[in-house]
Design an enzyme around this catalytic site. Sequence first.
Site, mmCIF file in Angstrom:
data_model
loop_
_atom_site.group_PDB
_atom_site.id
_atom_site.type_symbol
_atom_site.label_atom_id
_atom_site.label_comp_id
_atom_site.label_asym_id
_atom_site.label_seq_id
_atom_site.Cartn_x
_atom_site.Cartn_y
_atom_site.Cartn_z
ATOM 1 N NE ARG A 96 -3.259 2.193 3.171
ATOM 2 C CZ ARG A 96 -2.768 3.157 3.954
ATOM 3 N NH1 ARG A 96 -1.520 3.098 4.396
ATOM 4 N NH2 ARG A 96 -3.520 4.181 4.291
ATOM 5 N NE ARG B 130 9.779 -20.877 0.557
ATOM 6 C CZ ARG B 130 10.209 -19.935 1.391
ATOM 7 N NH1 ARG B 130 11.209 -19.153 1.054
ATOM 8 N NH2 ARG B 130 9.647 -19.775 2.569
ATOM 9 N N GLY C 161 17.038 -14.098 0.220
ATOM 10 C CA GLY C 161 17.023 -14.935 -0.986
ATOM 11 C C GLY C 161 16.373 -14.167 -2.127
ATOM 12 C CB THR D 58 11.608 -12.861 6.618
ATOM 13 O OG1 THR D 58 11.685 -14.083 7.364
ATOM 14 C CG2 THR D 58 12.835 -12.029 6.945
ATOM 15 C CG ASP E 20 16.479 -14.945 8.679
ATOM 16 O OD1 ASP E 20 15.821 -14.084 8.068
ATOM 17 O OD2 ASP E 20 16.502 -16.135 8.319
ATOM 18 N NE ARG F 162 -0.945 -32.261 31.535
ATOM 19 C CZ ARG F 162 -2.148 -32.337 31.017
ATOM 20 N NH1 ARG F 162 -2.615 -31.359 30.269
ATOM 21 N NH2 ARG F 162 -2.899 -33.394 31.224
ATOM 22 N NE ARG G 166 14.296 -19.294 6.497
ATOM 23 C CZ ARG G 166 14.711 -18.882 5.318
ATOM 24 N NH1 ARG G 166 14.431 -19.596 4.257
ATOM 25 N NH2 ARG G 166 15.368 -17.770 5.165
HETATM 26 P P1 ATP Z 1 12.162 -16.119 3.611
HETATM 27 O O1 ATP Z 1 13.209 -15.604 4.561
HETATM 28 O O2 ATP Z 1 10.809 -15.748 4.012
HETATM 29 O O3 ATP Z 1 12.319 -17.567 3.281
HETATM 30 P P2 ATP Z 1 13.554 -15.455 1.183
HETATM 31 O O4 ATP Z 1 13.393 -14.344 0.213
HETATM 32 O O5 ATP Z 1 14.915 -15.562 1.827
HETATM 33 O O6 ATP Z 1 12.385 -15.310 2.236
HETATM 34 P P3 ATP Z 1 14.003 -17.767 -0.505
HETATM 35 O O7 ATP Z 1 13.202 -19.001 -0.636
HETATM 36 O O8 ATP Z 1 15.439 -17.880 -0.114
HETATM 37 O O9 ATP Z 1 13.188 -16.839 0.492
HETATM 38 O O10 ATP Z 1 13.993 -16.965 -1.891
HETATM 39 C C1 ATP Z 1 12.759 -16.633 -2.518
HETATM 40 C C2 ATP Z 1 12.916 -16.684 -3.997
HETATM 41 O O11 ATP Z 1 13.926 -15.763 -4.411
HETATM 42 C C3 ATP Z 1 13.399 -18.024 -4.556
HETATM 43 O O12 ATP Z 1 12.347 -18.941 -4.695
HETATM 44 C C4 ATP Z 1 13.950 -17.594 -5.883
HETATM 45 O O13 ATP Z 1 12.917 -17.349 -6.821
HETATM 46 C C5 ATP Z 1 14.622 -16.272 -5.556
HETATM 47 N N1 ATP Z 1 16.036 -16.493 -5.214
HETATM 48 C C6 ATP Z 1 16.543 -16.993 -4.074
HETATM 49 N N2 ATP Z 1 17.892 -17.105 -4.121
HETATM 50 C C7 ATP Z 1 18.256 -16.674 -5.349
HETATM 51 C C8 ATP Z 1 19.525 -16.535 -6.042
HETATM 52 N N3 ATP Z 1 20.669 -16.877 -5.463
HETATM 53 N N4 ATP Z 1 19.483 -16.064 -7.298
HETATM 54 C C9 ATP Z 1 18.326 -15.715 -7.884
HETATM 55 N N5 ATP Z 1 17.116 -15.833 -7.306
HETATM 56 C C10 ATP Z 1 17.067 -16.287 -6.058
#
Ligand code: ATP
Length: 320
Positions: A20, A72, A104, A125, A129, A162, A171
Amino acid sequence: MKIALLTSGGDAPGMNAAIRAVVRRAGYYGLTVYGIERGFAGLLNGEGFRPLNHRSVADIIHRGGTILRTARAPEFCRASVQDQAAAWLREQGIEALIVIGGDGSFRGGAALQERGLRFIGIPATIDNDIYGTDLTIGFDTAVNTAADAINRLRDTATSHERVFVIEVMGRCAGFIALASGLAGGAESILVPEMEFNLEEICRRLLAAKEHGRSHSIIVVAEGAASAMKMGEEIKKRTGLETRVTILGHLQRGGTPTAADRILATQMGAAAVDLLRRGENGVMVGYVKGRIEPVPLAEVFSGEKTFPAEAYELAHILSLY
Ligand code: ATP
């Protein structure tokens, strides 16, 4: 400037408030935001690609989850797939991408930045972390949900005398366990960052019982140990009646706390401001009470320090 916006990785309460803020701050400056559904998976087939306006993001500030949905997409780690996505975005006239997600997801954004798009990440997240920001969107809500569950389980733990072993998410990190354990007055908190000794935990449980304590709460981070196994072992070693509760995905949903909505609102607006200022390849960080840009190179370079002092405090306050 045309901006694309997506949410990626695990969902976190407050993502909607961030969406938003991005859309309305951009609209205020006459910039158009295009939403993409299902994260990088949606980007690969243009799923749900549409302009978002003031009305599209009405009545969502208080809702958990993400109206853009999330996913993902492991295939996005492949260079050929990233080339294809960058080309498609350029065809649509998109100059900049804002991604709301975890580190990620920021790596996916960084790959598109290398291919000529401008990129800003908003940290969301429940696990908190991400290096380079003291807080992530969703953490406060998850901690409050876990602390509320601990309160409820404490009532029944006391009534039935208890031991309750409660597994929380996080994670590989123990931030949710520490914060909810501190807030819930847990006797023991087990996190992956700190060593623990089950024998000592059992000794303390028996000592507490001798001192007339009618209940005990042990919070276990999912990355530290299996609560099921801990519960069985504690029961075997102490003979105390023990119950195990795994909070699981309950911690992901629900209406975001006011703190998460405010953080998400400030971060969402800041992402647009940073783009207008010409910033690129940064995460919107919350550092010592201030919202500021943090270069992605820094975000990817370290691991967040676990607050060992707070952990020690929780331990000391539960000693007899
Ligand atoms: P959370 O902490 O909630 O898990 P996150 O963003 O760290 O969030 P990930 O599963 O690590 O979650 O990444 C989400 C998506 O980002 C992946 O499914 C992928 O599409 C993309 N991604 C992750 N790592 C890479 C990378 N090294 N290069 C390109 N794309 C990536």
